[in-house]
Design a protein around this motif. Structure first.
Motif, PDB file in Angstrom:
ATOM      1  N   ALA A 181       0.844  -1.208   0.000  1.00  0.00           N
ATOM      2  CA  ALA A 181       0.000   0.000   0.000  1.00  0.00           C
ATOM      3  C   ALA A 181       0.871   1.247   0.000  1.00  0.00           C
ATOM      4  CB  ALA A 181      -0.925  -0.009   1.212  1.00  0.00           C
ATOM      5  N   THR A 182       1.703   1.372  -1.034  1.00  0.00           N
ATOM      6  CA  THR A 182       2.577   2.527  -1.181  1.00  0.00           C
ATOM      7  C   THR A 182       2.391   3.113  -2.582  1.00  0.00           C
ATOM      8  OG1 THR A 182       4.425   1.162  -1.958  1.00  0.00           O
ATOM      9  CG2 THR A 182       4.306   1.608   0.400  1.00  0.00           C
ATOM     10  N   LYS A 203       2.279  -0.079  12.353  1.00  0.00           N
ATOM     11  CA  LYS A 203       2.819   1.030  13.138  1.00  0.00           C
ATOM     12  C   LYS A 203       3.760   1.950  12.357  1.00  0.00           C
ATOM     13  CE  LYS A 203       2.380  -1.336  17.574  1.00  0.00           C
ATOM     14  NZ  LYS A 203       3.061  -1.763  18.821  1.00  0.00           N
ATOM     15  N   ILE A 204       4.489   1.395  11.395  1.00  0.00           N
ATOM     16  CA  ILE A 204       5.471   2.208  10.666  1.00  0.00           C
ATOM     17  C   ILE A 204       4.892   2.751   9.372  1.00  0.00           C
ATOM     18  CG2 ILE A 204       7.805   2.294   9.720  1.00  0.00           C
ATOM     19  CD1 ILE A 204       7.718   1.735  12.721  1.00  0.00           C
ATOM     20  N   LYS A 220       1.330   9.442   6.281  1.00  0.00           N
ATOM     21  CA  LYS A 220       0.938  10.755   6.800  1.00  0.00           C
ATOM     22  C   LYS A 220       2.035  11.805   6.673  1.00  0.00           C
ATOM     23  CE  LYS A 220      -2.127   8.622  10.231  1.00  0.00           C
ATOM     24  NZ  LYS A 220      -2.314   8.359  11.683  1.00  0.00           N
ATOM     25  N   ALA A 221       3.223  11.401   6.272  1.00  0.00           N
ATOM     26  CA  ALA A 221       4.361  12.322   6.255  1.00  0.00           C
ATOM     27  C   ALA A 221       4.194  13.420   5.212  1.00  0.00           C
ATOM     28  CB  ALA A 221       5.644  11.541   5.990  1.00  0.00           C
ATOM     29  N   ASP A 222       4.756  14.589   5.511  1.00  0.00           N
ATOM     30  CA  ASP A 222       4.695  15.717   4.582  1.00  0.00           C
ATOM     31  C   ASP A 222       5.737  15.598   3.475  1.00  0.00           C
ATOM     32  OD1 ASP A 222       2.642  16.925   6.017  1.00  0.00           O
ATOM     33  OD2 ASP A 222       4.056  17.927   7.366  1.00  0.00           O
ATOM     34  N   THR A 223       6.897  15.024   3.804  1.00  0.00           N
ATOM     35  CA  THR A 223       7.972  14.860   2.826  1.00  0.00           C
ATOM     36  C   THR A 223       8.106  13.401   2.431  1.00  0.00           C
ATOM     37  OG1 THR A 223       9.605  14.626   4.602  1.00  0.00           O
ATOM     38  CG2 THR A 223       9.237  16.837   3.728  1.00  0.00           C
ATOM     39  N   ARG A 259      15.105   9.578  10.635  1.00  0.00           N
ATOM     40  CA  ARG A 259      15.138  10.193  11.960  1.00  0.00           C
ATOM     41  C   ARG A 259      13.763  10.688  12.404  1.00  0.00           C
ATOM     42  NH1 ARG A 259      20.259  13.736  10.136  1.00  0.00           N
ATOM     43  NH2 ARG A 259      18.869  13.758   8.321  1.00  0.00           N
ATOM     44  N   LYS A 260      12.816  10.743  11.479  1.00  0.00           N
ATOM     45  CA  LYS A 260      11.472  11.207  11.811  1.00  0.00           C
ATOM     46  C   LYS A 260      10.511  10.045  12.079  1.00  0.00           C
ATOM     47  CE  LYS A 260      11.886  15.562   9.284  1.00  0.00           C
ATOM     48  NZ  LYS A 260      11.307  16.445   8.241  1.00  0.00           N
TER      49      LYS A 260
END
Length: 350
Positions: free
Chosen positions: A217-218, A326-327, A333-336, A342-343
């Motif tokens: 699902a990417t 979980k990952i 949801k990430a903006d970048t 590290r995020k």
């Protein structure tokens, strides 16, 4: 664990064709004992493509700006990989057969020192192009065929007749000695409908190995979570190996059971230099325009999910996995994109 008959055969011919690459590969057992990377590098050189596939993993990566990979970059990456004893590079995209500088990319990698493969949708895979690839030093192609004709063409999103072109190319590859692995993206629908087995029955006539890739699902497939496999689906697919000439990313490789192969036996480098654990986990462990490849790979292997100490199922393609639950949502949801390692809240192993 011993290597498969297919692996033994491939190594025998490789020793004659590419002794420099073979010399590195026979060192892999010792590298594995030392928990070092023996990965195939999927090099996503350019995202230009002639298709709009429904399950394209690099859809969001294509939208990223910044520095773009060049032929000199490929040479530098290949030199570093060679110094590490890595022996396999896969040219990917996009669609490599439309890259105007494909020959220069192959030469920059160095056909004598690497097993070179290439991902392709097969649309431009004519007999002349097959001969050209062999002469240029490409050892095999990873040819995408997803289901039978109707399903395959629908998945491609643009080209009616794509399935037919792929099937027509298979005899050309056999005739001219270009290796083939047929890549099949296994969705829940393909498994439950029985079409996966029908496809395997059909392609058996060509005698080519099929790699069954669990849907992820990417990218363009983020909205199709109901098509992601669960543990029962994956166990069923693994059971097909006994009858068909197939494998998955969970199958033994190099005589070793890696489980998930991230950074151990497989990794990706994007067209913008980000190093990913695999094509379907868009987390950047570093960028080859800023750091050397070995430093980034060691960082990846130090992440518990990707280390030799744990043999997980497919992290991003099994909806029962803690990693998937979980990952992967953090990535979505990430903006970048890809997400800086590290995020990520890596959490605890379960």
């Amino acid at each position: 664990m011993k290597m498969t008959e297919r692996e033994e055969k491939n190594r025998g011919t490789l020793q004659e064709r590419k002794p420099e690459a073979y010399a590195k590969i026979i060192q892999h057992p010792e590298k594995i004992k030392r928990k070092e990377c023996v990965a195939l590098i999927q090099l996503q050189y350019n995202y230009t493509c002639n298709f709009k596939c429904k399950h394209c993993a690099i859809e969001r990566l294509k939208q990223q700006g910044g520095q773009q990979m060049t032929v000199p970059d490929v040479k530098r990456i290949a030199d570093q990989a060679d110094a590490m004893g890595l022996a396999s590079i896969c040219i990917s995209g996009g669609e490599p057969l439309i890259f105007p500088d494909l020959k220069q990319v192959i030469e920059a990698i160095g056909p004598k020192r690497f097993v070179i493969s290439m991902d392709t949708n097969g649309w431009l895979l004519t007999e002349e192009k097959v001969k050209w690839l062999v002469e240029a030093g490409v050892d095999r192609i990873h040819l995408s065929i997803d289901g039978l004709e109707v399903n395959h063409d629908m998945f491609r999103g643009t080209k009616t007749g794509s399935w037919k072109k792929c099937v027509e190319a298979l005899p050309y590859c056999k005739k001219h000695g270009l290796g083939v692995i047929i890549n099949i993206v296994a969705t829940k629908s393909l498994v439950k409908s029985g079409e996966l087995v029908k496809q395997l029955d059909f392609i058996a006539q060509f005698g080519q190995h099929a790699s069954i890739i669990f849907a992820k699902a990417t990218g363009a497939f983020e909205g199709f979570k109901d098509e992601i496999l669960d543990s029962k689906d994956i166990a069923y697919i693994q059971s097909l190996h006994a009858k068909y000439n197939t494998s998955t990313h969970l199958s033994p490789n190099c005589g070793y059971e890696f489980g998930c192969m991230c950074f151990k036996r497989h990794m990706s480098i994007t067209a913008h230099g980000d190093v990913l654990p695999c094509p379907w986990i868009p987390i950047s462990m570093g960028n080859v325009f800023k750091e050397d490849l070995e430093t980034i790979i060691k960082r990846g292997l130090a992440i518990k999910w990707f280390s030799y100490d744990h043999k997980f199922s497919c992290l991003s393609g099994n909806c029962d996995m803690a990693f998937y639950k979980k990952i992967m949502p953090q990535i979505e949801k990430a903006d970048t994109y890809p997400v800086d390692y590290r995020k990520i809240d890596w959490g605890n192993l379960e």
